[in-house]
Design an enzyme around this catalytic site. Structure first.
Site, PDB file in Angstrom:
ATOM      1  N   SER A 265       0.814  -1.211   0.000  1.00  0.00           N
ATOM      2  CA  SER A 265       0.000   0.000   0.000  1.00  0.00           C
ATOM      3  C   SER A 265       0.852   1.268   0.000  1.00  0.00           C
ATOM      4  O   SER A 265       0.377   2.333  -0.380  1.00  0.00           O
ATOM      5  CB  SER A 265      -0.926   0.006   1.227  1.00  0.00           C
ATOM      6  OG  SER A 265      -1.839  -1.078   1.157  1.00  0.00           O
TER       7      SER A 265
ATOM      8  N   THR B  69      -1.273  -7.861 -12.583  1.00  0.00           N
ATOM      9  CA  THR B  69      -2.294  -8.453 -13.440  1.00  0.00           C
ATOM     10  C   THR B  69      -1.826  -8.451 -14.890  1.00  0.00           C
ATOM     11  O   THR B  69      -1.316  -7.438 -15.377  1.00  0.00           O
ATOM     12  CB  THR B  69      -3.607  -7.662 -13.303  1.00  0.00           C
ATOM     13  OG1 THR B  69      -4.050  -7.727 -11.950  1.00  0.00           O
ATOM     14  CG2 THR B  69      -4.688  -8.233 -14.216  1.00  0.00           C
TER      15      THR B  69
ATOM     16  N   GLU C 231      -9.867   3.074 -11.314  1.00  0.00           N
ATOM     17  CA  GLU C 231      -9.837   1.670 -10.902  1.00  0.00           C
ATOM     18  C   GLU C 231     -10.833   1.418  -9.773  1.00  0.00           C
ATOM     19  O   GLU C 231     -11.538   0.398  -9.756  1.00  0.00           O
ATOM     20  CB  GLU C 231      -8.421   1.309 -10.460  1.00  0.00           C
ATOM     21  CG  GLU C 231      -8.195  -0.170 -10.220  1.00  0.00           C
ATOM     22  CD  GLU C 231      -6.764  -0.467  -9.830  1.00  0.00           C
ATOM     23  OE1 GLU C 231      -6.342  -1.613 -10.021  1.00  0.00           O
ATOM     24  OE2 GLU C 231      -6.067   0.442  -9.325  1.00  0.00           O
TER      25      GLU C 231
ATOM     26  N   GLY D  77     -24.466 -26.816   2.400  1.00  0.00           N
ATOM     27  CA  GLY D  77     -23.432 -27.693   1.863  1.00  0.00           C
ATOM     28  C   GLY D  77     -23.257 -27.525   0.369  1.00  0.00           C
ATOM     29  O   GLY D  77     -22.146 -27.603  -0.157  1.00  0.00           O
TER      30      GLY D  77
END
Length: 420
Positions: free
Chosen positions: A161, A188, A281, A380
């Site tokens: 950060s 990315t 972003e 589940g």
């Protein structure tokens, strides 16, 4: 804007048809990494004409810039810009289209969105915002059409950060060139990118505090000597979006790879470029969160109507109804934030960094909460991959870390408030 337009809904229906035909059958392959996202994105762009739209838009933008530069060189008066400012990006005026596309894709395979969004929203946009005309002509058209994939490299192993203060990747001057050394991580598209935007500190050899050194922005191409792209990381989620490390070992960069081709860029140093990208972003996170919330909401309502326990549909139980009601509140809130961002963009008054951070903070947290509640509601079955909600939960969690951790968003929101 309080609802999607008729055109938006037509686009949404067409996108859903493409998703059902081209993406859902390949979810397992995408989630395992067996299939890369880029061929599907290119097919999407081709089928909907997004590649042609992007190329046409970029051609017009660059033609306008060329005319302005020619007029300036000839000493002629510059044409007046329209009120509301700027030329916009590669898809200016198509914000609703992109919002629909991003939200619909995010509800099925958010990794596709991340791969596409970083390449165009960060890669191409940074070059458009800071590059010379020649640099834009060199790289942008191929990126916005997805002929080439871009990565945007700022994060480092020891910075996180503290992107600028902790940055260790550096360049030093060598005649007219620069020599780049360092490492980036969590990038990315990093393993497969054709074009990479890299942020690096300028080392002038003067002993200046490393935290305060100027940040420069460069464009690299795959295969350059000394530039190595690492293998994709294994991750908790976003498996369809390749993420990896980049290594720079004495990479020689000519001046035409420095965005703006000057260290004294009129838009400030690389810090200002990155901050602008952070705003876009973080708004994009709201679009992605809307897709997660919508898909979880839809699946849970359907499941609550059909799953039976003790002789009745589980939707009749109040605790299940509470989860559904909270999902509906979340859907309304996130959608309204998206609508607000779209309207402000159209009015030429996009959200500030602090406002975008507030959107990101809320939308990422509520999307993760909704997705985890969806897993719980399915019981589940929710823990099994075939019901898809477990993938949505894994992907949603990334939004609280992606584009700056939520702890940092708190800081930006507070600073914005205290500066008023």
């Amino acid at each position: 804007m309080f609802e999607w337009s008729e055109t938006d809904e037509l686009i949404r229906d067409a996108v859903r048809g493409f998703i059902d035909k081209e993406i859902r059958p390949h979810l397992d392959a995408l989630d395992s990494g067996e299939m890369l996202p880029y061929p599907i994105i290119r097919k999407l762009f081709g089928e909907f004409g997004i590649d042609a739209l992007g190329e046409e838009s970029v051609t017009k933008l660059l033609a306008k810039q060329r005319k302005r530069e020619e007029a300036l060189a000839a000493g002629e008066p510059l044409p007046e810009k329209k009120s509301g400012g700027g030329d916009g990006g590669a898809f200016a005026g198509q914000e609703s289209l992109m919002a629909v596309l991003v939200s619909e894709l995010s509800g099925v395979c958010m990794g596709l969105v991340t791969a596409m969004g970083v390449s165009i929203g960060l890669g191409a946009t940074t070059i458009l915002g800071r590059g010379t005309l020649a640099q834009k002509e060199r790289w942008v058209a191929d990126i916005v059409t997805m002929k080439k994939v871009a990565a945007w490299a700022i994060t480092e192993p020891d910075s996180g950060s503290d992107a600028f203060g902790g940055m260790k990747t550096y360049v030093r001057r060598d005649g007219e060139d620069y020599i780049l050394n360092g490492q980036k991580t969590f990038i990315t598209n990093g393993p497969y990118a054709d074009t990479v935007i890299v942020y690096a500190k300028l080392d002038e050899g003067d002993g200046a505090d490393k935290r305060d050194r100027k940040v420069l922005t460069f464009v690299l191409d795959k295969g350059m000597e000394g530039f190595t792209q690492g293998r994709p990381f294994k991750k908790m989620g976003l498996h369809a979006s390749p993420t990896g490390e980049l290594f720079f070992d004495n990479v020689r960069l000519s001046k035409d790879r420095l965005l703006g081709e000057t260290e004294e860029h009129k838009g400030g140093d690389g810090r200002e470029s990155a901050r602008s990208s952070f705003t876009a972003e973080r708004i994009g996170v709201a679009f992605m969160a809307l897709g997660i919330v919508n898909e979880c909401h839809r699946r849970c309502v359907e499941y609550a109507k059909t799953r039976k326990l003790w002789g009745q549909e589980i939707g009749r139980f109040q605790l299940v109804q509470l989860k559904l009601a909270k999902m509906e509140v979340a859907r309304i809130n996130v959608q309204n934030m998206v609508f607000m961002a779209l309207e402000r963009s159209r009015a030429g008054k996009p959200p500030t960094l602090a406002e975008a951070s507030a959107m990101k903070l809320y939308c990422s947290e509520i999307a993760t909460e909704v997705a985890m509640d969806a897993v719980q509601l399915f019981g589940g079955n929710g823990y099994m991959s075939e019901y898809h909600v477990e993938q949505l939960a894994r992907d949603a969690k990334s939004l609280m870390i992606y584009a700056g951790s939520n702890e940092i968003q708190v800081t930006h929101v507070a600073k914005g408030l205290l500066a008023q």
